[in-house]
Write a protein that holds these residues in place. Structure first.
Motif, PDB file in Angstrom:
ATOM      1  N   GLU A 145      40.934  73.045 -34.584  1.00 54.51           N
ATOM      2  CA  GLU A 145      40.091  74.052 -35.239  1.00 54.51           C
ATOM      3  C   GLU A 145      39.856  73.686 -36.702  1.00 54.51           C
ATOM      4  OE1 GLU A 145      41.604  77.985 -34.918  1.00 54.51           O
ATOM      5  OE2 GLU A 145      41.903  77.831 -32.763  1.00 54.51           O
ATOM      6  N   LEU A 146      38.808  74.260 -37.272  1.00 50.16           N
ATOM      7  CA  LEU A 146      38.486  74.017 -38.674  1.00 50.16           C
ATOM      8  C   LEU A 146      39.659  74.399 -39.579  1.00 50.16           C
ATOM      9  CD1 LEU A 146      36.488  73.151 -40.830  1.00 50.16           C
ATOM     10  CD2 LEU A 146      35.568  75.470 -40.798  1.00 50.16           C
ATOM     11  N   LYS A 147      40.327  75.489 -39.257  1.00 52.87           N
ATOM     12  CA  LYS A 147      41.468  75.932 -40.058  1.00 52.87           C
ATOM     13  C   LYS A 147      42.564  74.859 -40.097  1.00 52.87           C
ATOM     14  CE  LYS A 147      43.557  79.498 -38.382  1.00 52.87           C
ATOM     15  NZ  LYS A 147      44.110  80.809 -38.021  1.00 52.87           N
ATOM     16  N   GLU A 148      42.824  74.223 -38.969  1.00 51.63           N
ATOM     17  CA  GLU A 148      43.833  73.167 -38.907  1.00 51.63           C
ATOM     18  C   GLU A 148      43.375  71.929 -39.678  1.00 51.63           C
ATOM     19  OE1 GLU A 148      45.927  72.925 -34.834  1.00 51.63           O
ATOM     20  OE2 GLU A 148      43.945  73.819 -34.463  1.00 51.63           O
ATOM     21  N   PHE A 149      42.081  71.622 -39.605  1.00 50.70           N
ATOM     22  CA  PHE A 149      41.522  70.497 -40.339  1.00 50.70           C
ATOM     23  C   PHE A 149      41.700  70.705 -41.843  1.00 50.70           C
ATOM     24  CE2 PHE A 149      37.725  68.561 -42.388  1.00 50.70           C
ATOM     25  CZ  PHE A 149      38.024  67.232 -42.147  1.00 50.70           C
ATOM     26  N   ILE A 150      41.378  71.878 -42.331  1.00 53.82           N
ATOM     27  CA  ILE A 150      41.543  72.194 -43.750  1.00 53.82           C
ATOM     28  C   ILE A 150      43.015  72.153 -44.136  1.00 53.82           C
ATOM     29  CG2 ILE A 150      41.278  74.019 -45.484  1.00 53.82           C
ATOM     30  CD1 ILE A 150      38.629  74.730 -44.020  1.00 53.82           C
TER      31      ILE A 150
ATOM     32  N   LYS B  24      31.314  60.232 -42.479  1.00 57.78           N
ATOM     33  CA  LYS B  24      30.807  60.544 -41.141  1.00 57.78           C
ATOM     34  C   LYS B  24      30.087  59.310 -40.638  1.00 57.78           C
ATOM     35  CE  LYS B  24      27.842  63.823 -38.747  1.00 57.78           C
ATOM     36  NZ  LYS B  24      26.882  62.857 -38.235  1.00 57.78           N
TER      37      LYS B  24
ATOM     38  N   GLU C 147      34.194  66.359 -32.362  1.00 61.26           N
ATOM     39  CA  GLU C 147      33.562  67.647 -32.065  1.00 61.26           C
ATOM     40  C   GLU C 147      34.277  68.396 -30.937  1.00 61.26           C
ATOM     41  OE1 GLU C 147      28.970  68.607 -31.969  1.00 61.26           O
ATOM     42  OE2 GLU C 147      29.575  67.536 -30.153  1.00 61.26           O
TER      43      GLU C 147
END
Length: 77
Positions: free
Chosen positions: A2-7, A24, A47
Motif C-alpha cells: 500500500e501507499l502508506k507502507e511505501f511512504i 520510473k 502496481e
C-alpha cells in the motif's frame, strides 16, 4: 504494498540517513534507487503490490581513468 507502507519505507531510509532517489522506468512501477557503501540497490514497487529488489555489490576493486575507455568500448552499441 500500500501507499502508506511505501511512504513508511521512504521515511525509514531518511531516518537512517540512507541516500535514495525516486525514478520510473516501467509503466507499472516506481523505482527507489538506494546507495550505501559498496552497494547500490534498485527496489521497484509494482502496481500489483509486488516488490522487486536487485542488488549491485562492489568487488572492492578501484580502477584508474583508463577504465573509462574500456567501459565505453565494451558497452557501446
Amino acid at each position: 504494498m500500500e501507499l502508506k507502507e511505501f511512504i513508511r519505507f521512504l521515511n525509514r531510509l531518511e531516518q537512517n540517513d540512507i541516500f535514495y532517489k525516486l525514478d520510473k522506468i516501467r509503466n507499472d512501477a516506481v523505482l527507489v534507487e538506494i546507495a550505501v557503501s559498496g552497494q547500490r540497490w534498485e527496489v521497484e514497487f509494482m502496481e500489483d503490490g509486488t516488490v522487486e529488489i536487485e542488488k549491485f555489490i562492489s568487488d572492492g576493486d578501484f580502477y584508474d581513468v583508463k577504465e573509462i575507455e574500456i567501459l565505453i568500448k565494451e558497452f557501446s552499441d
